[in-house]
Design a protein around this motif. Structure first.
Motif, PDB file in Angstrom:
ATOM      1  N   MET A  79     -22.503  -1.472  15.100  1.00  0.00           N
ATOM      2  CA  MET A  79     -21.424  -0.882  14.297  1.00  0.00           C
ATOM      3  C   MET A  79     -21.904   0.421  13.686  1.00  0.00           C
ATOM      4  N   ALA A  80     -20.922   1.239  13.303  1.00  0.00           N
ATOM      5  CA  ALA A  80     -21.258   2.544  12.745  1.00  0.00           C
ATOM      6  C   ALA A  80     -21.886   2.389  11.366  1.00  0.00           C
ATOM      7  N   THR A  81     -21.209   1.682  10.486  1.00  0.00           N
ATOM      8  CA  THR A  81     -21.708   1.544   9.118  1.00  0.00           C
ATOM      9  C   THR A  81     -21.891   0.074   8.787  1.00  0.00           C
ATOM     10  N   GLY A  82     -22.742  -0.191   7.818  1.00  0.00           N
ATOM     11  CA  GLY A  82     -22.957  -1.559   7.373  1.00  0.00           C
ATOM     12  C   GLY A  82     -21.936  -1.956   6.327  1.00  0.00           C
ATOM     13  N   TYR A  83     -21.987  -3.224   5.928  1.00  0.00           N
ATOM     14  CA  TYR A  83     -21.035  -3.756   4.963  1.00  0.00           C
ATOM     15  C   TYR A  83     -21.089  -2.991   3.645  1.00  0.00           C
ATOM     16  N   SER A  84     -22.280  -2.510   3.294  1.00  0.00           N
ATOM     17  CA  SER A  84     -22.439  -1.802   2.011  1.00  0.00           C
ATOM     18  C   SER A  84     -21.609  -0.531   1.943  1.00  0.00           C
ATOM     19  N   GLU A  85     -21.272   0.003   3.108  1.00  0.00           N
ATOM     20  CA  GLU A  85     -20.507   1.257   3.100  1.00  0.00           C
ATOM     21  C   GLU A  85     -19.040   1.068   3.460  1.00  0.00           C
ATOM     22  N   LEU A  86     -18.640  -0.150   3.764  1.00  0.00           N
ATOM     23  CA  LEU A  86     -17.235  -0.370   4.126  1.00  0.00           C
ATOM     24  C   LEU A  86     -16.344  -0.093   2.931  1.00  0.00           C
ATOM     25  N   ARG A  87     -15.232   0.565   3.190  1.00  0.00           N
ATOM     26  CA  ARG A  87     -14.344   0.877   2.066  1.00  0.00           C
ATOM     27  C   ARG A  87     -13.486  -0.331   1.701  1.00  0.00           C
ATOM     28  N   ASN A  88     -13.073  -0.370   0.449  1.00  0.00           N
ATOM     29  CA  ASN A  88     -12.117  -1.382   0.001  1.00  0.00           C
ATOM     30  C   ASN A  88     -10.735  -0.997   0.496  1.00  0.00           C
ATOM     31  N   GLU A  89     -10.035  -1.973   1.045  1.00  0.00           N
ATOM     32  CA  GLU A  89      -8.675  -1.715   1.502  1.00  0.00           C
ATOM     33  C   GLU A  89      -7.716  -2.657   0.781  1.00  0.00           C
ATOM     34  N   LEU A  90      -6.465  -2.381   0.843  1.00  0.00           N
ATOM     35  CA  LEU A  90      -5.440  -3.211   0.204  1.00  0.00           C
ATOM     36  C   LEU A  90      -4.346  -3.508   1.217  1.00  0.00           C
ATOM     37  N   VAL A  91      -3.854  -4.740   1.213  1.00  0.00           N
ATOM     38  CA  VAL A  91      -2.716  -5.093   2.055  1.00  0.00           C
ATOM     39  C   VAL A  91      -1.720  -5.878   1.192  1.00  0.00           C
ATOM     40  N   SER A  92      -0.456  -5.539   1.344  1.00  0.00           N
ATOM     41  CA  SER A  92       0.590  -6.193   0.545  1.00  0.00           C
ATOM     42  C   SER A  92       1.148  -7.376   1.318  1.00  0.00           C
ATOM     43  N   ALA A  93       1.150  -8.535   0.690  1.00  0.00           N
ATOM     44  CA  ALA A  93       1.611  -9.752   1.360  1.00  0.00           C
ATOM     45  C   ALA A  93       3.002 -10.135   0.873  1.00  0.00           C
ATOM     46  N   ALA A  94       3.607 -11.051   1.628  1.00  0.00           N
ATOM     47  CA  ALA A  94       4.975 -11.470   1.327  1.00  0.00           C
ATOM     48  C   ALA A  94       5.091 -12.183  -0.021  1.00  0.00           C
ATOM     49  N   ASN A  95       3.986 -12.689  -0.525  1.00  0.00           N
ATOM     50  CA  ASN A  95       4.034 -13.375  -1.832  1.00  0.00           C
ATOM     51  C   ASN A  95       3.939 -12.400  -3.002  1.00  0.00           C
ATOM     52  N   GLY A  96       3.941 -11.095  -2.719  1.00  0.00           N
ATOM     53  CA  GLY A  96       3.907 -10.106  -3.795  1.00  0.00           C
ATOM     54  C   GLY A  96       2.513  -9.704  -4.226  1.00  0.00           C
ATOM     55  N   VAL A  97       1.510 -10.323  -3.634  1.00  0.00           N
ATOM     56  CA  VAL A  97       0.119 -10.000  -4.001  1.00  0.00           C
ATOM     57  C   VAL A  97      -0.402  -8.882  -3.108  1.00  0.00           C
ATOM     58  N   ASP A  98      -1.094  -7.913  -3.719  1.00  0.00           N
ATOM     59  CA  ASP A  98      -1.861  -6.928  -2.958  1.00  0.00           C
ATOM     60  C   ASP A  98      -3.298  -7.420  -2.876  1.00  0.00           C
ATOM     61  N   TYR A  99      -3.747  -7.688  -1.653  1.00  0.00           N
ATOM     62  CA  TYR A  99      -5.077  -8.284  -1.451  1.00  0.00           C
ATOM     63  C   TYR A  99      -6.109  -7.189  -1.168  1.00  0.00           C
ATOM     64  N   ALA A 100      -7.216  -7.224  -1.894  1.00  0.00           N
ATOM     65  CA  ALA A 100      -8.360  -6.360  -1.596  1.00  0.00           C
ATOM     66  C   ALA A 100      -9.175  -6.995  -0.482  1.00  0.00           C
ATOM     67  N   TYR A 101      -9.581  -6.162   0.485  1.00  0.00           N
ATOM     68  CA  TYR A 101     -10.381  -6.709   1.580  1.00  0.00           C
ATOM     69  C   TYR A 101     -11.264  -5.629   2.177  1.00  0.00           C
ATOM     70  N   ARG A 102     -12.233  -6.071   2.970  1.00  0.00           N
ATOM     71  CA  ARG A 102     -13.047  -5.164   3.788  1.00  0.00           C
ATOM     72  C   ARG A 102     -13.039  -5.702   5.208  1.00  0.00           C
ATOM     73  N   ASP A 103     -13.021  -4.805   6.158  1.00  0.00           N
ATOM     74  CA  ASP A 103     -12.805  -5.183   7.559  1.00  0.00           C
ATOM     75  C   ASP A 103     -13.781  -4.391   8.414  1.00  0.00           C
ATOM     76  N   THR A 104     -14.648  -5.110   9.132  1.00  0.00           N
ATOM     77  CA  THR A 104     -15.640  -4.409   9.961  1.00  0.00           C
ATOM     78  C   THR A 104     -15.021  -3.874  11.240  1.00  0.00           C
ATOM     79  N   GLY A 105     -13.818  -4.353  11.579  1.00  0.00           N
ATOM     80  CA  GLY A 105     -13.221  -3.980  12.861  1.00  0.00           C
ATOM     81  C   GLY A 105     -13.932  -4.671  14.007  1.00  0.00           C
ATOM     82  N   GLY A 106     -13.470  -4.351  15.216  1.00  0.00           N
ATOM     83  CA  GLY A 106     -14.132  -4.947  16.380  1.00  0.00           C
ATOM     84  C   GLY A 106     -13.343  -6.089  16.970  1.00  0.00           C
ATOM     85  N   GLY A 107     -14.061  -7.028  17.572  1.00  0.00           N
ATOM     86  CA  GLY A 107     -13.638  -8.173  18.400  1.00  0.00           C
ATOM     87  C   GLY A 107     -12.231  -8.731  18.248  1.00  0.00           C
TER      88      GLY A 107
END
Lengths: 279, 279
Positions: free
Chosen positions: B1-29
């Motif tokens: 992978m290009a970058t390690g987990y330490s450099e992955l950015r925080n992302e947000l996704v809005s779910a149907a329950n009204g919660v915006d979830y913070a997550y990190r995603d390495t991508g791939g497979g």
């Protein structure tokens, strides 16, 4: 010791229940280690190599339960009665306390003894074992009972169930059989079809699925060592984990490349683990 | 992978329950491996070394459940609601199927997901886990909750619970902490006292002794890998054996000289075992 298990004489002791029990006794140490045998097994079905390894540090006693092999009486069709019969033997031997090593159906009997007469058990070893009432334990798989449940069984069928498919395990099995059959004088009496029928009824009754019964094991409040081979087709290793998860003070070890007879195949390692546990 | 987990950015996704979830995603497979975090943990409490080891072969996604760290919403006080909230995250990510790795309370959530939405789980990994209703699981031992349950916890208290007493394990713990705190930019939001209170209520409710509930596990009909450290004071290794005994298709491994945080200490071995299990 002076002589190995292969040369130990058969002895008889009369118990209060009217049964004369056949047994072999290595003599020695303080608290005896009493062994409870597998389905259809008699005194000659203990691998002498295992007994000799165990004997290096302690007294080991093998016996035929009521109705089995050289013992008189009738083989009962419940583990509960087998436990009573085993307790009658321990009383006849004047053992106020013993370590128990139960193997297969013998391990069911050992669990039952630990529950109904906890004071007599110092430490408990359950080899190729399973809890009463566990799901998926009702009778043995068709190929297993088809191999070791027939009127006349063969060494090949024994090897199929007690040893893994690998060449190394099969070779270990042949060596174990060789040791068991090396004794020619004063062999124990063969077990009967009546014993086979009663013992398999007891095995099936033990395996009637009943989730509530699993909770019994929380009453075994003593140190327990649970062990099996990783490829046992008769009593799955999964049930060793179940025992170790439900018995409050249990350790567990699964031996590699081995099946129901892991304790014969890995006799030196298993005896050393037993000794470490008992010491 | 290009970058390690330490450099992955925080992302947000809005779910149907009204919660915006913070997550990190390495991508791939193809099938993502989704991680469910421990008590009071956020995105920064995953050891980057473990995530990087896991990422070498597959896509790994970490996230904060509802109300935790950088996610909006309220932390619920039941594992059942946490599972619904996690399912809302999986739906928001458009994951029709995922492998789940649940750690500690996250493993309770993972079990619950496998029971209520089996179709979404391909394979399941339970790290430092226990069944709902198991005896002797009601709340954590006083020294454990006293260490990691206080308003402000210290690295020393973390090391006491997540790592074994040995010098080697304590050293591994310090190294894991070093990796977790190496990231200085864009760290996740700290978890709140409200999250701690709700999560511990959920842990205690999960541990209310109820033998009948153990039978739930027979419904987890998929491949499961159960793992723990041999010296975990928070969730005893015994409960891993109980899981492996009750889940029909489970394997189990207990890692040596390790405690609750065995998966950080043994990150290379554990990631290799996870990869072998998932492959």
């Amino acid at each position: 010791m002076a002589t190995g298990y292969s040369e130990l004489r058969n002895e008889l002791v009369s118990a209060a229940n009217g049964v004369d029990y056949a047994y072999r006794d290595t003599g020695g140490g303080a608290v005896p280690l009493v062994l409870l045998q597998h389905f259809r097994g008699n005194l000659d079905n203990w691998d002498p190599a295992l007994i000799d390894d165990l004997t290096s540090n302690r007294r080991v006693v093998t016996f035929d339960n009521a109705g089995v092999g050289g013992s008189t009486g009738t083989t009962p069709d419940t583990v509960e009665q087998m436990a009573r019969d085993a307790l009658a033997f321990l009383a006849a031997m004047k053992f106020s306390q013993a370590d128990l090593l139960g193997f297969s159906i013998g391990s069911f009997v050992a669990q039952q003894i630990a529950l109904v007469r906890p004071a007599i058990v110092r430490r408990l070893i359950l080899a190729s074992s399973a809890p009463k009432g566990a799901a998926d334990m009702h009778g043995w798989a068709p190929d297993v009972i088809g191999a070791i449940g027939t009127p006349k069984t063969s060494p090949e069928e024994y090897l199929d169930v007690f040893f893994a498919k690998s060449a190394s395990s099969q070779q270990a099995g042949k060596e174990a059989l060789g040791r068991m059959y090396a004794r020619t004088l004063d062999r124990d009496q063969a077990t009967t079809w009546a014993t086979r029928e009663a013992q398999y009824d007891a095995v099936c009754a033990w395996g009637i699925p009943d989730h509530a019964l699993l909770q019994r094991l929380s009453g075994i409040d003593l140190p327990v060592f649970v062990a099996n081979g990783d490829s046992d087709p008769m009593i799955l290793p999964r049930f060793s984990y179940l025992l170790a998860g439900l018995i409050p003070r249990a350790g567990v070890k699964i031996y590699p490349d081995a099946a129901h007879g892991f304790l014969f195949q890995h006799h030196a390692d298993f005896a050393a683990d037993v000794e470490a546990f008992l010491a």
